[in-house]
Write an enzyme that holds these catalytic residues in place. Sequence first.
Site, short mmCIF file in Angstrom:
data_model
loop_
_atom_site.label_atom_id
_atom_site.label_comp_id
_atom_site.label_asym_id
_atom_site.label_seq_id
_atom_site.Cartn_x
_atom_site.Cartn_y
_atom_site.Cartn_z
N GLY A 1 -8.23 -34.05 93.35
CA GLY A 1 -7.36 -34.49 92.27
C GLY A 1 -6.45 -33.39 91.75
N HIS B 1 -6.58 -38.62 92.95
CA HIS B 1 -5.94 -39.01 91.69
C HIS B 1 -5.11 -37.87 91.09
CE1 HIS B 1 -8.87 -36.73 89.23
NE2 HIS B 1 -9.78 -37.15 90.10
N ASP B 2 -3.97 -38.24 90.55
CA ASP B 2 -3.06 -37.35 89.83
C ASP B 2 -2.38 -36.31 90.73
OD1 ASP B 2 -3.65 -38.23 86.94
OD2 ASP B 2 -5.64 -37.75 87.72
#
Length: 273
Positions: free
Chosen positions: A139, A121-122
Amino acid sequence: MTNIHPTAIVAEGASIAASATIGPYAMVGPQVVIGEGVQIGAHAVIDGITDLAEGVQVLPFASVGLPPQDLKYKGEPTRVIVGARSIIREHATVHRGSVGGEGVTRVGADCLIMCVAHVGHDCQLEDRVILANNVMLGGHVHIGDNVFVGGGTAIHQSVRIGRQAVIGGMSGVERDVIPFGSCMGNRARLIGLNLIGLKRRGFGREAINALRAAYRGLFLGRGTFDARMALVAQDQGSQPQVAEILAFIEASSRRGLMRAGRQTDEAAEAEAA
C-alpha cells in the site's frame, strides 16, 4: 448494447460508454464508470467506485476496485482511477484506496500492469509505468513516470520510486529509489543510473554526464552523505535533472533513501568517512 456479452453481469447504476466492450461472465459493479473504447475481458471483475478512462483494457480474470487488504477498512467510499489506454493483464489486481491514505488508488495513462501483478491500496502510479509479471506493490507506493519494475519484484509499502528509474527483477525494494536510478537485489541496492532508459527517452550527453557526476558525488564520494549532498547542490544543483534528484532526497519519506552497493548504510558511511 450489443457489445455487452449476454452472460456478463452489469449492475444497475453502472455508467458504460457506448463503444465499450464487456466480455463473457465479466462483472461490473453499480458505481463503475467505463469510458469510450474500454475493453473488459472474460471473467474480469470491476467493482467499487472505479473510473476506467478511454481505451483502458482489462484482460480475463483481472480484478479492479475490490476492497483493500487492510483490516482497518470498514467499507468507506474509497476509489480507483485508471488512466487512458492503460492495460491490466490477466489475473492482475488493483485494490481501491483506504481511509488511512488518500482514499484513492491511481494508475496513470499508458501504463502496463502485466499478469498476476498486484497494485495495493492507495498506490499512485504516474504515466507509462510498466509492472512486469508478479510484481507486488504494498500500500501507499508512489511510482513516477516511465518507471520499469522487473518481474517478481516486491516493493514495501510507502516506498517512493522516482521517475525514469528501473528496478531489476526479483528485487526486494524497502527504500526510496532516486529518479533516473537503477537498483536490484534482495534487499535491493542502487547499482547506478538507468542509462538505457535515459538514452531511449532522448536525454542528451550533457544531461547524462551531469547525472553521472551527481551520482558519483552523492553515493560514491567521501565524507558524510549530508556533506556530499551539499557539494553536489553547490556544483551541479542548477542542472534540472540533478535538481530533481536533490528535491526527491529532501522530500518527506517514510522509508528512507536507498544507497549504493551491497553494504548496510551504516557500514557504507563508516567506510566513506
